[in-house]
Each structure stands twice: as structure tokens, then as C-alpha cells.
Design a protein around this motif. Structure first.
Motif, PDB file in Angstrom:
ATOM      1  N   SER A  34      -4.993   2.259  -2.933  1.00  0.00           N
ATOM      2  CA  SER A  34      -4.546   1.149  -3.776  1.00  0.00           C
ATOM      3  C   SER A  34      -5.777   0.371  -4.221  1.00  0.00           C
ATOM      4  O   SER A  34      -6.396  -0.343  -3.417  1.00  0.00           O
ATOM      5  CB  SER A  34      -3.591   0.226  -3.014  1.00  0.00           C
ATOM      6  N   ARG A  66       0.838  -1.201   0.000  1.00  0.00           N
ATOM      7  CA  ARG A  66       0.000   0.000   0.000  1.00  0.00           C
ATOM      8  C   ARG A  66       0.877   1.257   0.000  1.00  0.00           C
ATOM      9  O   ARG A  66       1.801   1.375   0.817  1.00  0.00           O
ATOM     10  CB  ARG A  66      -0.915  -0.023   1.214  1.00  0.00           C
ATOM     11  N   ASP A 105      -7.628  -2.564  -2.026  1.00  0.00           N
ATOM     12  CA  ASP A 105      -8.997  -2.297  -1.574  1.00  0.00           C
ATOM     13  C   ASP A 105      -9.944  -3.410  -2.033  1.00  0.00           C
ATOM     14  O   ASP A 105     -10.792  -3.884  -1.263  1.00  0.00           O
ATOM     15  CB  ASP A 105      -9.472  -0.949  -2.109  1.00  0.00           C
TER      16      ASP A 105
END
Length: 617
Positions: free
Chosen positions: A342, A336, A346
Motif C-alpha cells: 500500500s 492494508r 508505506d
């Protein structure tokens, strides 16, 4: 490009369906990986298409397609793709394409252009057919979520004019994944093919019959009357064997547990809008040189589904391991960024949470089902044990009833034989006395004939026979009553045991109650035999009590108070010589000596006032 309406900041493109009926509004669903081709200097979108998004997961319903933008067409302007020669309504060329960079064609993607080309394959009975597409115009705009670009476009192929909408999800600067929904806005006019006219086949001329011995039909086999017979020729047509092993539902061969795992997989897969986790990661096409160095055990939804269908993964714990491996690999390779945004991570967190929720729901249901199964198994075991106990108790009751009935029957039979023998002796005495009083003719009595019985003797014999018949009828009645009593007692014991098992009472501490024999009147014997009578008349001590008298004595003793029961025990001790007889001992009246039975009968029934006895039943 002017007719393509697409504005930046719009929501991500979703599946076009009718909001009222839920019917899909598109005719094909396409999904492809977009990569940069260094040899051609352009981008290639290669993938597969199906009739709908739900059909795309079945390999049997998919076909290949490709769409590309070559280096010579990057930055190229020109007329818009229309059906009337390639110009728009104003006749001017549209120069909305991305210009070519000074150092050569750009590698970045996406790129708006009028000159995408491609093809797709269609499955037919004779094989697959390749359909070319030309002048495909595509336009890209960032969506509102910031996770990708919305796509819209138009194009032409052999079937007519079509339109596409969809989403492009970038995975790097030069590559990504794209899904499109396609439908036709105008179909090309196709002239109907003329029907082929079949020409009738000429009939073969009949062969002339040659004379016998000359060959031909005459030399073949002949039927009755000398007529030649025709031999049936085998058909060259292939016989199609029906496939009885065809199964329309592949998951029907799976266990209930794994069928549920497939449902969980499909529910999670529907949230993978960009198909990031649904297919294997193509590290070569996406230029991810270090992917397999970091991810040593890659896994995706389609690979896991194939392993489940083949039986390699056949338990839900192993399925959960591989599902979590998909998300662990994603978190291992993708880090991340500092800003926390991101799209890949996610989506990974969202799909992982969906799987954990569905799997936890399955575990709770499985544990509840297992508890219900154990409880049902225990209930069946308890019912079987109770049934066996009831059956054993019923058999013991029936055996005791049969033994008691047989013993009483033997006693009554012995008494009947004794009385019949006594009556016969009395008749013989009377016959001999009659012969002596009426001598016949002839000397010395050698030729004397027995005198016929008198009327009084005949009447006595008849009464003896009637008494015997009444006695037998009485024995049969008593045995029937005893059998009915045994059956009723067994049913009562079974009901008490059932109530006891349900926590509603039962026998208590004393166990099943002993059977009480029904009262039966004592038969009277006639015909000169010894009579057994009571209600005030004397019975000698060597006399035996009848079964009814024994039953009456048993009921009377059972109803005695405790202070009177001690007197009965003293009589039994004196006559039997037993020591320390108490009321807890189980002694039947028919097991006592005859003189003890008669004394108890006299003390309790014939003359109760003389001893202060109790009342009989």
C-alpha cells in the motif's frame, strides 16, 4: 511522442538539480489533483505552481494552473507538437495515443496523448496574466517502485517550447495527484517594443498682469515694492507611507519552541514526495464519498502550519497531537490489502517514524536545557545567600572593631585629661610658691604681679605638651592598625567561606577566629605626671594599664598552657567574685577590674619567674 524518451521500470523522478553545485535545473514546479470530469467526459489536472519546490509552500508565491484532456481529444491521433507546423521529422502522424473505448471515452487515468491543453497565471503589478498552453504531449510509464508513474512531455505556449518531467501518484482508478518540473528548451523570438517618445508639454502662456482692482495677479497678494506673489499649490501625488511592520520572516514572531516545531514539520514535509499529507484531502474531487464519515477530524501539514502561525497551536504537545492525527486518519481510512503493498500506508509509516525521531530529539534537548536552567537558578540562589552571609559577617566585624576602637580611645582620652590636670596642678603649686618667695611692692600684696615661670617650669610644660602629642599620635596609629586588621580578617573570613562552599575546607567547627590586636608600645608621660612603666618597675594596684599593656597581657594569656590558664582563672574568680569561670567563657581583658589587670600583669609579665609564668607574645 517519438521525442519523449520514457521507459517502464525506471526509478521515480526526483527534483532536477545539479549534482555538483546543487542548483536547480528547472524553472517551475507544478502540483495538481487529477480528477475525472463527467460533464466534459475527460480528465482535469488543476493545481498551483511556483518558481521552485521550496517556494511552493508559501501561498504568496503560488499561482493557479490547469491542464486537461477533453473527451473529443481522447484517442485522437495527429502530428507531434513541434515548432515547425506540428509534424515530426518524417512528416508522418503519430498514432501512439490511447484509442477510444467502444462505449465512449475511457475513465481510467493516466492516458498518453498529444492533445493536452491548459493555461497558467502569472502575477504582475497590474494583476494576474493568463498564459495559454497548446499541443501539450504527455507520456506515462510505471516506475520501478510500483508506487506510481513517471511522466514526461513537451508543449508550446507564448514564451516558447518547454519540457516537463514528473510523477503521477494514483489514488483511485480515475484520480490521483501529479507533480511536474518544467523548463524551457527554446524561447520564442519577441520583437522589441519601440521606445515611446515623449512630446514636450507646451508651456502655458504667462497671464498678463491686470491693473489694480481688475482681478488676476494684480488683485492677489503683493510683496514688498508692489510685486505680486505666487501662491504654492498642493501636489496631487499620493504619499507612500513605509510599512514599518513588515517582517520578512513570519516565524520570527513565534516562540523558540514553536519555531522548532515548524522546522520539524518542514523536514517531515520534504519526504512527502506526492504531497499526500501536505494539503487537505479533496473528497469531492477524488470521489471519496465516505471519507468524512470515517475521518471526523481531518488534518494535514498545511492546515497545522497555519494554526501554528496564527497562534491557535502554541505548545509542542498540542503540535505533536495534530501531527499524529494526520497519520492516524490515514491509517483509519486506508486498510492494508492482503498482499501488504500500500503506497499510501508505506508513506504514512515512513513520515510518522521521521516525525517521532525528530520530536524525541527535541524532547531530550528540552529536558537537558530545563535541567541546566534549574541548576543555574539554584547556583544563583546559593551565591546570593552566601553573599548576604558574607555581607552580614563583614558588618558585624566592622561594628566590633569600631566599638573596641571607640572604647580604647575613650580610655586613653580620659587618662590624658587626668594627666594634663595633674600636670596643671603641679605648675600652679610651683607658681604660688614662687610668688610667696618674691613679694612685690605695695602693702598687703594687693598689687603683686605673678612671677614669670622659670626655665625648669617652662621645660616641664613643654615636655608635658610633647608627651600629650606623642600620646595622640600613638592613639591614631593604633586605630589605623586596628582598622587594617579588621579589614584583613574580614577578607580572610570571606575567603574561608568561599573555600568551605566549594568543599575545600573553611573555618571548621570553631567558627571565625577572634581578632588579635597588634602590639603597641606604651607611651611615657612626662611633665610631672604619674608615669606608667614596666620591665621591672613597680606599678601600684590602683593604677590602670595602658592599651598596649592590655594587648600584651591578652596575647600572653592566649599563649599560656592549660595548667597555667587555671591560675589566671583563679585570680579572676577571687577578684570578680564570679563562680565557675572556665576557658570557654569569652571575657576581654579590658572588661576586668583594674586591680585584676595589674595582678595578672605582675604575675605573667613583670615577675613570671616568681610564679612560674609563661612567656608573653
Amino acid at each position: 511522442m517519438s521525442e519523449i524518451s520514457l521507459s517502464p521500470g525506471s526509478p521515480p523522478t526526483s527534483e532536477p538539480v545539479d549534482s555538483a553545485t546543487g542548483a536547480r535545473l528547472y524553472e517551475a514546479y507544478l502540483q495538481a489533483n487529477v480528477t475525472y470530469d463527467p460533464l466534459a467526459g475527460g480528465h482535469v489536472a488543476a493545481g498551483e505552481w511556483a518558481a521552485s519546490k521550496s517556494d511552493w509552500g508559501d501561498a504568496k508565491l503560488k499561482s493557479a494552473f490547469e491542464m486537461r484532456l477533453d473527451a473529443k481529444d481522447v484517442g485522437r491521433g495527429g502530428e507531434e507538437a513541434t515548432d515547425d507546423g506540428g509534424k515530426d521529422e518524417g512528416g508522418a502522424a503519430d498514432n501512439d495515443a490511447t484509442p477510444k473505448a467502444p462505449g465512449g471515452p475511457p475513465k481510467a487515468f493516466p492516458q498518453d496523448s498529444l492533445w493536452y491543453t491548459g493555461w497558467f497565471k502569472m502575477k504582475q503589478k497590474s494583476g494576474s496574466k493568463k498564459v495559454n498552453e497548446r499541443q501539450v504531449a504527455l507520456k506515462f510509464a510505471p516506475n520501478a517502485d510500483g508506487t506510481g508513474h513517471n511522466v514526461a512531455g513537451v508543449g508550446l505556449n507564448d514564451f516558447g517550447r518547454f519540457k516537463v518531467v514528473g510523477t503521477f501518484f494514483p489514488l483511485s482508478e480515475t484520480a490521483g495527484r501529479m507533480e511536474l518540473y518544467k523548463w524551457y528548451t527554446q524561447m520564442a523570438a519577441v520583437a522589441p517594443k519601440p521606445k515611446a517618445v515623449r512630446k514636450p508639454k507646451p508651456k502655458p502662456a504667462p497671464r498678463p498682469l491686470s491693473p489694480a482692482g481688475g482681478g488676476g495677479a494684480a488683485s492677489g497678494p503683493r510683496g514688498p515694492g508692489g510685486a505680486p506673489t505666487l501662491k504654492r499649490q498642493p501636489s496631487g501625488r499620493a504619499i507612500k507611507v513605509p510599512n514599518k511592520n513588515f517582517d520578512a520572516s513570519p516565524t520570527s514572531k513565534l516562540s523558540f519552541e514553536m519555531s522548532h516545531m515548524i522546522k520539524i514539520l518542514e523536514s517531515v514535509k520534504r519526504l512527502d514526495y506526492y504531497q499526500t499529507f501536505s494539503v487537505p484531502v479533496d473528497a469531492v474531487a477524488l470521489k471519496l464519498d465516505d471519507y468524512h464519515k470515517i475521518v471526523t477530524d481531518p488534518m494535514d501539514f498545511s492546515t497545522l502550519r497555519a494554526r501554528v502561525m496564527s497562534g491557535e497551536v502554541n505548545t509542542h504537545p498540542s503540535f505533536a497531537y495534530y501531527m499524529r492525527l494526520v497519520f492516524d486518519n490515514c491509517r483509519l481510512y486506508n486498510k492494508r490489502p492482503p498482499d501488504g503493498r500500500s503506497p499510501v500506508l508505506d508513506a504514512c509509516d515512513k513520515l510518522g517514524a521521521k516525525f517521532e525521531a525528530e520530536y524525541e530529539k527535541f524532547n531530550r534537548a528540552a529536558k537537558a536545557k530545563e535541567a541546566r536552567a534549574k541548576e543555574e537558578e539554584g547556583r544563583k540562589i546559593r551565591e546570593e545567600e552566601r553573599r548576604k552571609q558574607d555581607e552580614e559577617g563583614r558588618k558585624r566585624q566592622q561594628a566590633q572593631g569600631r566599638g573596641r576602637a571607640d572604647k580604647q580611645g575613650r580610655q586613653r582620652s580620659d587618662k590624658g585629661v587626668k594627666r594634663s590636670r595633674d600636670g596643671g596642678q603641679s605648675s600652679n603649686k610651683r607658681s604660688r610658691s614662687g610668688e610667696a618667695s618674691h613679694p612685690g611692692s605695695g602693702g598687703g600684696g594687693a598689687g603683686r604681679q605673678p612671677a614669670p615661670p622659670s626655665s625648669s617650669q617652662s621645660a616641664g610644660m613643654m615636655r608635658a605638651m610633647e608627651d600629650r602629642m606623642h600620646e595622640m599620635a600613638e592613639m591614631i596609629r593604633i586605630q589605623k592598625e586596628q582598622l587594617e586588621l579588621v579589614q584583613r580578617q574580614a577578607q580572610a573570613n570571606e575567603a574561608k567561606l568561599e573555600l568551605s562552599s566549594m568543599g575545600m575546607g573553611g573555618y571548621g567547627g570553631g567558627g571565625p577566629q577572634p581578632l588579635a590586636l597588634p602590639p603597641a608600645p606604651a607611651p611615657a608621660y612626662g611633665g610631672g605626671g604619674q608615669q606608667a612603666m614596666y620591665h621591672g618597675q613597680e606599678i601600684e594596684e590602683d593604677e590602670e594599664l595602658t592599651a598596649s599593656q592590655q594587648d600584651r597581657l591578652t596575647r600572653t594569656i592566649n599563649n599560656l598552657p592549660k595548667y597555667r590558664l587555671s591560675e589566671v582563672l583563679r585570680v579572676i574568680e577571687n577578684d570578680t567574685g564570679l563562680d565557675q569561670v572556665d576557658d570557654s567563657m569569652q571575657i576581654g581583658v579590658d572588661e576586668l577590674p583594674n586591680r585584676t589587670q595589674v595582678r595578672l600583669f605582675d604575675m605573667l609579665i613583670r615577675n613570671p619567674k616568681a610564679t612560674g609564668g609563661g612567656r608573653g607574645a
